[in-house]
Enzyme design. Sequence first.
Site, PDB file in Angstrom:
ATOM      1  N   SER A 178      12.828 -24.474  30.926  1.00 58.29           N
ATOM      2  CA  SER A 178      11.833 -24.804  31.960  1.00 58.29           C
ATOM      3  C   SER A 178      10.324 -24.203  31.507  1.00 58.29           C
ATOM      4  O   SER A 178       9.313 -24.587  32.152  1.00 58.29           O
ATOM      5  CB  SER A 178      12.260 -23.766  33.130  1.00 58.29           C
ATOM      6  OG  SER A 178      13.032 -24.298  33.743  1.00 58.29           O
ATOM      7  N   GLU A 225       3.784  12.057 -26.794  1.00 57.54           N
ATOM      8  CA  GLU A 225       3.719  10.813 -27.326  1.00 57.54           C
ATOM      9  C   GLU A 225       3.034  10.926 -28.606  1.00 57.54           C
ATOM     10  O   GLU A 225       3.347  10.231 -29.616  1.00 57.54           O
ATOM     11  CB  GLU A 225       3.500   9.694 -26.489  1.00 57.54           C
ATOM     12  CG  GLU A 225       4.293   9.466 -25.485  1.00 57.54           C
ATOM     13  CD  GLU A 225       5.641   8.789 -25.783  1.00 57.54           C
ATOM     14  OE1 GLU A 225       5.812   7.928 -26.684  1.00 57.54           O
ATOM     15  OE2 GLU A 225       6.889   9.377 -25.523  1.00 57.54           O
TER      16      GLU A 225
END
Length: 878
Positions: free
Chosen positions: A479, A86
């Site tokens: 239950s 770069e």
Amino acid sequence: MSWFKKLIILVIAGVFSVVATVAASYWYVKDDLPSVATLKDVKLQTPMRVFSQDGELISQFGEKRRIPLKLEEMPDLLLKAVLATEDNRFYEHPGIDVIGMFRAFTVVAMSGEARQGASTITQQLARVFFLTREKKLIRKIKEIFLALRIEQELTKDEILELYLNKIELGHRSFGVGAAAQVYFGKNIQDLTLSEMAIIAGLPQGPSVLNPVRSPSRARARRNIVLGRMLNEGYITQAQYDEALQEPILSKLHGAQITASAPYIAEMVRQEVVDKFGEEEAYSKGFQVFTTVDSKLQGKAVAAVQKNVVGYDERHGYRGPVATLWQATAQPQEDGSVKFAETEPMTDEAILAYLDTQHGLEDLVPAVITGVSGQQAEAILSGGRKITLPWQGLNWARAFISHDRQSHPPKAAADVLAPGMHVLVRPDAGEWRLGQIPGVSGAIVAINPKDGAVQALVGGYSFAMTQFNRATQANRQVGSNIKPFIYSAALEEDLTLATLMNDAPIHQWDEGSNQAWRPKNSPEVYDGAIRIREALAKSKNVVAVRLLRAVGIENTRQHLTKFGFREKDLPHSETLALGSASLTPLELATGYAVFANGGFLVKPYVITKILDDQNNLIYEHIPVPVCAECEQQDLAAKAAAEQAAKEAAALAENADPEALLEATFAEQTTATEATAAEQPEVKVPAYAPRVLSAQNAFLIADALKSSIWGGGDWKAGTGWLGTAHRLRELKRQDLAGKTGTTNDVKDAWFSGFSPELVVTSWVGFDDAESRLGKTAWNNNLGKDQIAGGESGAKTALPAWQEFVGFALKDKPQVYIQPPVGITSVRIDLKTGLLTQATDNSSGFEFFKQGTEPKTYVNSSVQQLPTQNNQQQQDEIELF
């Protein structure tokens, strides 16, 4: 004028022209240039991360994936790869590269278009933070001036560090740390030279050069980067040659999740968004710590998945995912089977097909390529060939309905044929035929002392559905409601020894114009039965009779003490059978009241939140159970009341003048104390008591009988509770209750120790689907459970596996009888006092004052108390 003077004049004019152009350009754009001073305090957008209490990563949320790194944390070769590609003169130029700019301007002059860039790393940083990527001359001018300003504000290392953390590198990864994770599933320090070169080549075209989208372009770009590194002397020829030969193996990776808790993570995400809003939640780098124990959570996930798969397998195999080619079975004389295959696919075609298919959890797509005897051959994605042994196939009798399955298979050809696309999963070193379960499950575990959620699983797979059944599924509890009904009965001075009538109920309902006939499941009736035994055996008709004794409205009000919403509690006798709809988390919270001695805790998941600088920005303050604090408060209240009484008595007998003088002195002292500056005192908050310690203890102790039963059941003189399978854990500090709804649509088990409360649920997301029943499978032997589904058969196994792990090697902790509880020996048939010491008797707990006063078969009869008379008349009354 000589040519030399003309040249000098031309150069001066040129320089003046350049200076004038630069000055004019600066004057033109200066008002549009942002301040670069903000870069000194830049806050990179980082995702929210969610951790378990022991620091394991649960999840990550945010549009941008970023792992901020210091420059010294980045590999030196990666830095050199980026610089070589770069901006090789980065540490030499002042922010702009004149040579590169001249080359770019030449291209513009010749073509009239901005085809080539000459941006330095500093210029790219300026564009990333302040500008766009459009190739316009005015943007380029702004970029140059911003770059020069940035170089004045920041050091070269600071610029490079910001750049490498900020740049977009594709697939929502920003910065080199995130790219390493997204493309290679690695920490940046673990990258190879080839992988570093790939990442270094991404900035110029992250969407087209990334190795996931285009391995060929990524390879070409990598080779360019490696070549530049070699030319600059950053790597040796040997390193270059080795990296050049390395294959590109890349796929998308998520965050490095180390603890599986996606349902918890989603709960956390919603809570954090509610507190801070979406923008802050997803971009400020919040670190959220939870109450979840990663080891317990992992076991909870495994327990739910194993249990759901177990249910699914015993109800039969629903067939292949797809059939890629036809294969007709042809029985042979020797009893074997061969297949006549029509246009079978090649291995290459199979692999191409498998590349488009997806698995789920541990299920892997496979194509059957051969079947013989009691095994099958298959090929997986990637070309791996496997064998499915008989142990992985013999469960697969055909599914007919939730209540019916076909005969067990005798050979692999009864189940599979070549050309079938199936799902398989690893199992103890071998492979097993599988299928995506149709049923769902959930489990939640909380600390009864403060409500901290220690583990939570909301379904078989979060990838399949994000619906959290642990917190969002309001299902009938069956239950599992009975302990709360029985608790209401104990408030009416019934006892665990009170006799009830376990007999069928027949009642005409005028409203519906039909008979109301609640039944036991199974339909076994014991006649006179003690309340303890009725609860442990889950007697439906006894629960209805208790509801009638207390009253429906009184019972509903009592149940709201446990945190249940009144609107979820039906105003009918069906409440006694569990027609109330609750979530597993709500049910576990209710059971925690029994486990902790009568206090209502509030479940919570988040303990604290840190920002990206590790500053504490939120901390949850638990509201714990504190029985000692309650006793201190009661003592202080009693002392205050006593002091008030003594003061009143003193005032009544005191001399008026002396009383006036004492009152004046007291007021003066109070005024002086008020005037003095007092430090702020924070009053600690504690969980409120909603149930008496005696009631909570009695129900908790009675629920132990669901596991341990009563008497010597092996000798035929005792009985078993519905959760007797938990005896295998060999822990007498456990208590719990099974739950099965009408038509077996939901199965539950809720239980606890003093340290942990856990609720397990199994059912279909379609609330109308029944869990059904299974027939015997000779192939499975002792590993199966035939018969109808129920809380004990369907939900309890996951609870047992999880709790067995959670409490392994931990000492047993018993709930101690509180003040106000007494224990006496009773006759087990009548509930009266007895002097016998054989199997006909046993000790029972009572609230003081409610214990029986009469001995069974005693020659010395005491006068009956109201309680005794009630006890003797119970069968007639209820």
